[in-house]
Write a protein that holds these residues in place. Structure first.
Motif, PDB file in Angstrom:
ATOM      1  N   GLU A  64       0.808  -1.222   0.000  1.00 32.34           N
ATOM      2  CA  GLU A  64       0.000   0.000   0.000  1.00 32.34           C
ATOM      3  C   GLU A  64       0.841   1.271   0.000  1.00 32.34           C
ATOM      4  OE1 GLU A  64      -2.552  -0.442   3.403  1.00 32.34           O
ATOM      5  OE2 GLU A  64      -3.997  -1.671   2.297  1.00 32.34           O
ATOM      6  N   ASN A  65       1.956   1.263   0.734  1.00 31.41           N
ATOM      7  CA  ASN A  65       2.712   2.498   0.927  1.00 31.41           C
ATOM      8  C   ASN A  65       4.000   2.596   0.125  1.00 31.41           C
ATOM      9  OD1 ASN A  65       0.932   3.692   2.930  1.00 31.41           O
ATOM     10  ND2 ASN A  65       1.562   1.997   4.223  1.00 31.41           N
ATOM     11  N   TRP A  66       4.512   1.473  -0.340  1.00 30.93           N
ATOM     12  CA  TRP A  66       5.761   1.492  -1.081  1.00 30.93           C
ATOM     13  C   TRP A  66       5.596   1.006  -2.523  1.00 30.93           C
ATOM     14  CZ3 TRP A  66      10.546   3.170   0.569  1.00 30.93           C
ATOM     15  CH2 TRP A  66      10.634   3.535   1.912  1.00 30.93           C
ATOM     16  N   GLY A  67       4.764  -0.003  -2.705  1.00 31.28           N
ATOM     17  CA  GLY A  67       4.592  -0.583  -4.034  1.00 31.28           C
ATOM     18  C   GLY A  67       5.599  -1.680  -4.338  1.00 31.28           C
ATOM     19  N   PHE A  68       6.510  -1.940  -3.427  1.00 35.85           N
ATOM     20  CA  PHE A  68       7.508  -2.991  -3.606  1.00 35.85           C
ATOM     21  C   PHE A  68       8.125  -3.316  -2.262  1.00 35.85           C
ATOM     22  CE2 PHE A  68       9.789   0.950  -3.868  1.00 35.85           C
ATOM     23  CZ  PHE A  68      10.964   0.711  -3.180  1.00 35.85           C
ATOM     24  N   PHE A  69       8.839  -4.436  -2.224  1.00 31.76           N
ATOM     25  CA  PHE A  69       9.574  -4.810  -1.019  1.00 31.76           C
ATOM     26  C   PHE A  69      10.568  -5.896  -1.380  1.00 31.76           C
ATOM     27  CE2 PHE A  69       5.512  -6.979  -1.162  1.00 31.76           C
ATOM     28  CZ  PHE A  69       5.842  -8.316  -0.995  1.00 31.76           C
ATOM     29  N   GLU A  70      11.571  -6.062  -0.545  1.00 33.16           N
ATOM     30  CA  GLU A  70      12.543  -7.131  -0.718  1.00 33.16           C
ATOM     31  C   GLU A  70      12.072  -8.327   0.097  1.00 33.16           C
ATOM     32  OE1 GLU A  70      17.245  -8.209   0.084  1.00 33.16           O
ATOM     33  OE2 GLU A  70      16.542  -6.172   0.454  1.00 33.16           O
ATOM     34  N   VAL A  71      12.253  -9.518  -0.477  1.00 32.58           N
ATOM     35  CA  VAL A  71      11.846 -10.741   0.196  1.00 32.58           C
ATOM     36  C   VAL A  71      13.090 -11.552   0.550  1.00 32.58           C
ATOM     37  CG1 VAL A  71      10.548 -12.890  -0.030  1.00 32.58           C
ATOM     38  CG2 VAL A  71       9.663 -10.798  -1.058  1.00 32.58           C
ATOM     39  N   LEU A  72      13.193 -11.933   1.817  1.00 35.53           N
ATOM     40  CA  LEU A  72      14.278 -12.792   2.281  1.00 35.53           C
ATOM     41  C   LEU A  72      13.728 -14.178   2.605  1.00 35.53           C
ATOM     42  CD1 LEU A  72      16.047 -10.415   4.836  1.00 35.53           C
ATOM     43  CD2 LEU A  72      16.619 -10.789   2.441  1.00 35.53           C
ATOM     44  N   ASN A  73      14.579 -15.170   2.465  1.00 31.38           N
ATOM     45  CA  ASN A  73      14.241 -16.538   2.847  1.00 31.38           C
ATOM     46  C   ASN A  73      12.967 -17.041   2.177  1.00 31.38           C
ATOM     47  OD1 ASN A  73      16.510 -16.706   4.619  1.00 31.38           O
ATOM     48  ND2 ASN A  73      15.370 -15.429   6.040  1.00 31.38           N
ATOM     49  N   HIS A  74      12.874 -16.812   0.877  1.00 33.57           N
ATOM     50  CA  HIS A  74      11.699 -17.216   0.107  1.00 33.57           C
ATOM     51  C   HIS A  74      11.769 -18.668  -0.341  1.00 33.57           C
ATOM     52  CE1 HIS A  74      14.467 -16.592  -3.173  1.00 33.57           C
ATOM     53  NE2 HIS A  74      14.594 -15.315  -2.795  1.00 33.57           N
ATOM     54  N   GLY A  75      12.953 -19.256  -0.349  1.00 33.04           N
ATOM     55  CA  GLY A  75      13.094 -20.660  -0.709  1.00 33.04           C
ATOM     56  C   GLY A  75      13.161 -20.947  -2.197  1.00 33.04           C
ATOM     57  N   ILE A  76      13.169 -19.924  -3.028  1.00 33.95           N
ATOM     58  CA  ILE A  76      13.255 -20.128  -4.479  1.00 33.95           C
ATOM     59  C   ILE A  76      14.730 -20.207  -4.857  1.00 33.95           C
ATOM     60  CG2 ILE A  76      12.687 -19.209  -6.752  1.00 33.95           C
ATOM     61  CD1 ILE A  76      10.378 -17.669  -5.354  1.00 33.95           C
ATOM     62  N   PRO A  77      15.149 -21.293  -5.520  1.00 33.35           N
ATOM     63  CA  PRO A  77      16.566 -21.436  -5.888  1.00 33.35           C
ATOM     64  C   PRO A  77      17.025 -20.327  -6.848  1.00 33.35           C
ATOM     65  CG  PRO A  77      15.388 -23.515  -6.165  1.00 33.35           C
ATOM     66  CD  PRO A  77      14.364 -22.456  -5.903  1.00 33.35           C
ATOM     67  N   TYR A  78      18.252 -19.844  -6.637  1.00 37.49           N
ATOM     68  CA  TYR A  78      18.778 -18.762  -7.470  1.00 37.49           C
ATOM     69  C   TYR A  78      18.913 -19.178  -8.931  1.00 37.49           C
ATOM     70  CZ  TYR A  78      19.602 -15.976  -3.332  1.00 37.49           C
ATOM     71  OH  TYR A  78      19.424 -15.249  -2.193  1.00 37.49           O
ATOM     72  N   ASP A  79      19.243 -20.438  -9.201  1.00 34.29           N
ATOM     73  CA  ASP A  79      19.353 -20.858 -10.599  1.00 34.29           C
ATOM     74  C   ASP A  79      17.999 -20.794 -11.299  1.00 34.29           C
ATOM     75  OD1 ASP A  79      18.537 -23.042  -9.015  1.00 34.29           O
ATOM     76  OD2 ASP A  79      19.354 -24.508 -10.434  1.00 34.29           O
ATOM     77  N   PHE A  80      16.918 -21.063 -10.576  1.00 33.21           N
ATOM     78  CA  PHE A  80      15.581 -20.936 -11.147  1.00 33.21           C
ATOM     79  C   PHE A  80      15.263 -19.469 -11.452  1.00 33.21           C
ATOM     80  CE2 PHE A  80      10.982 -20.278 -10.638  1.00 33.21           C
ATOM     81  CZ  PHE A  80      10.518 -21.088 -11.664  1.00 33.21           C
ATOM     82  N   MET A  81      15.587 -18.571 -10.521  1.00 28.25           N
ATOM     83  CA  MET A  81      15.333 -17.137 -10.749  1.00 28.25           C
ATOM     84  C   MET A  81      16.148 -16.624 -11.936  1.00 28.25           C
ATOM     85  SD  MET A  81      14.755 -15.489  -6.951  1.00 28.25           S
ATOM     86  CE  MET A  81      16.444 -15.595  -6.465  1.00 28.25           C
ATOM     87  N   ASP A  82      17.387 -17.096 -12.071  1.00 18.19           N
ATOM     88  CA  ASP A  82      18.218 -16.705 -13.216  1.00 18.19           C
ATOM     89  C   ASP A  82      17.590 -17.174 -14.524  1.00 18.19           C
ATOM     90  OD1 ASP A  82      20.055 -15.491 -11.552  1.00 18.19           O
ATOM     91  OD2 ASP A  82      21.453 -17.188 -11.576  1.00 18.19           O
TER      92      ASP A  82
END
Length: 94
Positions: A28-46
């Motif tokens: 509501e106030n920022w429109g974005f945020f950083e997520v930690l410890n989401h469990g998604i592998p970095y190779d998948f995000m790449d």
């Protein structure tokens, strides 16, 4: 100066209501945020990032060239070779 929101998803187990309130406030106030410890592998995000850029290169570049060809963007004659249609910020936590 206020820092942008950082949400630790590990806290969904045990502190669910408070974590959900943080997400709501960030949206509501920022429109974005950083997520930690989401469990998604970095190779998948790449891989997702790579596929996204490939998609936009194929689709959006052609649309852009059609606009130039139709003179919708008069005066723009330069060949477009380096486009980044996606803009992201990745800042790994320490």
């Amino acid at each position: 100066m206020a820092k942008f929101p950082v949400i630790n998803l590990e806290k969904l187990n045990g502190e669910r209501a408070a974590t959900m309130d943080l997400i709501k406030d960030a949206c509501e106030n920022w429109g974005f945020f950083e997520v930690l410890n989401h469990g998604i592998p970095y190779d998948f995000m790449d891989r997702v990032e790579s596929l996204t850029k490939e998609h936009y290169k194929k689709c959006m570049e052609q649309r852009f060239k059609e606009l130039v060809a139709s003179k919708a963007l008069e005066g723009l004659q330069a060949e477009v070779t380096d486009m980044d249609w996606e803009s992201t910020l990745f800042a790994p936590s320490p």
